[in-house]
Scaffold this motif. Structure first.
Motif, short mmCIF file in Angstrom:
data_model
loop_
_atom_site.label_atom_id
_atom_site.label_comp_id
_atom_site.label_asym_id
_atom_site.label_seq_id
_atom_site.Cartn_x
_atom_site.Cartn_y
_atom_site.Cartn_z
N LYS A 152 0.77 -1.26 0.10
CA LYS A 152 0.13 -0.02 0.15
C LYS A 152 0.74 1.25 0.06
O LYS A 152 0.98 1.96 -0.94
CB LYS A 152 -0.97 -0.04 1.22
CG LYS A 152 -1.63 1.30 1.43
CD LYS A 152 -2.39 1.99 0.38
CE LYS A 152 -2.92 3.23 0.51
NZ LYS A 152 -3.47 3.98 -0.38
N ASP A 159 -2.50 -0.43 -3.76
CA ASP A 159 -2.51 1.05 -4.14
C ASP A 159 -3.12 0.97 -5.63
O ASP A 159 -3.38 2.42 -6.02
CB ASP A 159 -1.23 1.47 -3.87
CG ASP A 159 -1.36 3.17 -3.69
OD1 ASP A 159 -2.15 3.61 -2.88
OD2 ASP A 159 -0.70 4.03 -3.99
N GLY A 359 -8.17 -5.71 1.27
CA GLY A 359 -6.99 -5.18 2.13
C GLY A 359 -6.53 -6.06 3.31
O GLY A 359 -5.51 -6.70 3.70
#
Length: 413
Positions: A152, A159, A359
């Motif tokens: 990330k 991302d 995530g």
């Protein structure tokens, strides 16, 4: 321009110092909630984590976490090389949009890296061998944390999603990364002697210094001003102010609700539950502190505070022994705070919630197997738990040959 760059950099250095000070808070909290005979052991682990963590982050961690993924990369793994030589623009306003210098960037992120292992330290307190814990710290902080962080914060695959995963200051990237490892370690290690009776009912093992634990929580709350405030990555007046407001309101709501729910369930005003409620609120707001309204922050903190009470009870019910409540605070509230980004604030929506869930699952997928592999191999080779004699007499005497309070001894059982 130069003046603003300097102001931004000074703010980031102050935040770095505040995050460093959090290690004092973790140390105080851990020794306060455990027994006197293991104080030196816990302090040794905490000092080892911050010193070795920084060195490992210099050697390879920083460039594992921020490798500069090439165009077309899958965004799972890359390495920018050993050491931290600054680029040409590293000390100028051209670097990081004038928010800070390369050196400040390294040091601020390095403080975060050590936190993940500190979370595990509290969960395994009072019965883990010091050598295997040190080995775990080296591998987990030096390798697993920066690789996971790159997914990330380093511009990796989470991302790169159409709706990017969002974790402002680390509800998942720091707290859940530590929380998953704590869960695995506690399971493999087993409970302390006397934690569960013959019928499997949990027994209280009181900490030896609750005032010190209280001081630790207040220090951690102060440190969160840097943890979240610094994650703005500049001294932007509006964003830093909002972030500190949401952080404090979530902490306050978490503490109050945790104390209230605990009173309703157990009919006593439990200070330790109050303290962990504050920490749960802080962990919960960390993923979206810059995205929330004050009202959102209070709701997120309140839910985290209630979750603490039920999570601590659940951990006991499944016969896991977590002396400081690290799993409830850092894992459960870390997951809640991460998902809350998709439910509240500026990013709320179905797509964002799904991205947050992806995530959470992605970090579980790297942290659980890696922590299990590290601890399981050591368990089957060198062993990870001290002997019954060492545990009963205390790790300070057997692992360190020292007494934390040489002139003030108390009888402990």
């Amino acid at each position: 321009m130069e003046g603003l760059f300097t102001a931004n950099n000074v703010w980031m250095m102050i935040c770095t110092a505040l995050v460093f000070f959090m290690h004092t808070g973790f140390a105080f909290l851990e020794i306060g909630l455990t027994r006197q005979k293991n104080t030196i052991n816990i302090l040794f682990k905490n000092i080892f984590i911050i010193t070795v963590g920084l060195l490992l982050y210099y050697i390879a961690g920083f460039n594992l976490m921020y490798p500069g993924f090439a165009e077309g990369s899958a965004g799972f793994f890359d390495f920018g090389g050993f050491g931290i030589g600054a680029p040409e623009n590293g000390m100028t306003p051209e670097y990081a949009d004038g928010g800070y210098t390369w050196w400040t960037d390294f040091l601020f992120q390095g403080m975060f890296a050590a936190t993940a292992a500190t979370i595990v330290s509290g969960a395994v307190a009072e019965r883990i061998k010091i050598g295997p814990f040190m080995m775990f710290t080296v591998i987990y902080v030096g390798l697993i944390y920066p690789i996971a962080g790159s997914w990330k914060w380093g511009g990796g695959f989470l991302d790169m999603r159409e709706t990017p995963f969002y974790d402002f200051a680390g509800s998942t990237l720091v707290h859940s990364v530590g929380g998953w490892a704590a869960l695995v370690a506690v399971w493999l290690l087993g409970a302390r002697i006397g934690k569960f009776d013959k019928q499997g009912k949990p027994q209280a093992i009181p900490g030896h210094n609750i005032p010190l634990a209280t001081a630790g929580v207040l220090i951690l709350w102060l440190g969160w001003f840097g943890f979240n405030g610094g994650s703005v990555l500049s001294a932007d007046p509006e964003l830093t102010s909002l972030t500190l407001v949401t952080t404090c309101l979530a902490a306050a709501a978490g503490g109050v609700v945790s104390a209230f729910v605990s009173f309703l369930r157990y009919k006593n005003l439990d200070l330790t539950m109050f303290l962990n409620g504050i920490l749960g609120g802080l962990v919960g707001i960390t993923a979206g502190a810059d995205q929330m309204t004050p009202e959102d922050a209070i709701i997120i903190g309140a839910v985290a505070g209630a979750l603490i009470v039920f999570a601590v009870s659940f951990v006991d019910r499944i016969k896991l022994d977590d002396p400081v409540g690290a799993i409830a605070v850092h894992l459960v509230c870390g997951i809640w705070g991460t998902l809350a980004v998709g439910l509240f604030g500026a990013l709320a929506g179905v797509d964002q919630f799904i991205s947050q869930l992806v995530g959470v699952l992605s970090y579980a997928a790297i942290c659980i197997p890696s922590a299990f592999l590290i601890f399981f191999i050591m368990k089957k080779t060198v062993g990870i738990r001290v002997s019954e004699k060492e545990e009963l007499e205390g790790l300070d005497a057997h692992e360190h040959g020292m007494d934390a309070y040489a002139d003030f001894r108390m009888n402990e059982h």
